[in-house]
Write an enzyme that holds these catalytic residues in place. Structure first.
Site, PDB file in Angstrom:
ATOM      1  CE1 TYR A   1      -1.191  -9.181 -12.019  1.00  0.00           C
ATOM      2  CE2 TYR A   1      -2.620  -9.170 -13.950  1.00  0.00           C
ATOM      3  CZ  TYR A   1      -2.315  -8.714 -12.680  1.00  0.00           C
ATOM      4  OH  TYR A   1      -3.145  -7.798 -12.068  1.00  0.00           O
TER       5      TYR A   1
ATOM      6  CB  SER B   1      -0.959   0.000   1.194  1.00  0.00           C
ATOM      7  OG  SER B   1      -0.322  -0.377   2.396  1.00  0.00           O
TER       8      SER B   1
END
Length: 264
Positions: A154, A15
């Site tokens: 991914y 974050s």
């Protein structure tokens, strides 16, 4: 709708920037005590200042640790032994020729994008169940459903996250804890800007480069633009709130209509 998360503690992984940073700001703005996570103490400290400034909240702390490793996850859990809201946002992505992705790269993507989430769910879900309230949110991607040819490794990890979320939602059945994944569409972050340039080149101005990327590489998008991180954060904050008490085991989309399906 007024969302009040006062008295709740939320950990948002990865974050210090991008979507995770926007989620941290959104949760702090809703009154939660937010724990910012990153691998580097300097970046975490910088993110603490920016989250506090953007949210107007001083209830923001940090937990440094590389969640792609068991030791890093243990360090974060030691720093923050219990949370009410866990947002597994940490992830890496990048384009690669499918037949040139070696075993080590496959493993690296799985460790960072999947096992980082599993480690923290194992650590925090038992306490949530014991207390009778909790939210686990795994940030997935449209690539979980529409696997890009240039990012198979991914896409595989994001598909795995959908399974992780659904499975742990069953483990938490009847406890007052909800577990969901969030399918985020193509989003405007620094990393995505680099990715766009990787695919369309450095010559075009950004607005033209973004448009070319969406038309050529993400034509399914009904928005026909990149999503802003705050738009992802808005859904996460809602799912973390008491208003979403009946939503669990779901793959909830904020993808700009990218996934061509009526059902999630």
């Amino acid at each position: 709708m007024h969302i009040d998360l006062s008295g709740r503690t939320a950990l948002v992984t990865g974050s210090t920037q991008g979507i995770g940073h926007a989620i941290a700001v959104g949760l702090a703005g809703a009154g939660a005590r937010v724990v910012v996570n990153g691998r580097n103490e300097e970046r975490v400290d910088a993110a603490l200042d920016s989250v506090r400034a953007a949210s107007g909240s001083d209830e923001v702390t940090g937990a440094v640790g590389d969640l792609a490793t068991a030791d890093g996850a243990a360090a974060v859990v030691d720093a923050q032994p219990a949370v009410d809201i866990l947002v597994n946002n940490l992830g890496i992505f990048g384009a690669a020729a499918p037949l040139e992705i070696d075993d080590d790269e496959w493993r690296r993507y799985f460790e960072v994008n999947v096992l980082s989430a599993v480690r923290l769910i194992r650590a925090y879900l038992p306490g949530m169940k014991e207390r009778g309230w909790g939210r686990v949110l795994d940030v997935a991607s449209d690539s979980a459903v529409v696997i890009p040819a240039e990012m198979i490794h991914y896409g595989m990890t994001k598909t795995s996250l959908l399974a992780v979320s659904r499975g742990f939602a069953k483990d938490a059945a009847g406890t007052g804890v909800t577990v969901n994944s969030v399918i985020a569409g193509p989003t405007h972050t620094g990393g995505v800007e680099d990715f766009v340039r990787q695919l369309v080149g450095d010559e075009l101005p950004w607005d033209e480069a973004q448009h070319k990327f969406m038309i050529e590489h993400r034509p399914q998008s009904l928005l026909q633009r990149l999503i802003e991180p705050e738009e992802i954060a808005n859904l996460v904050v809602y799912l973390a709130s008491p208003f979403a008490s009946a939503t669990t085991g779901g793959a909830v989309r904020v993808d700009g209509g990218y996934v061509d399906s009526i059902l999630p």
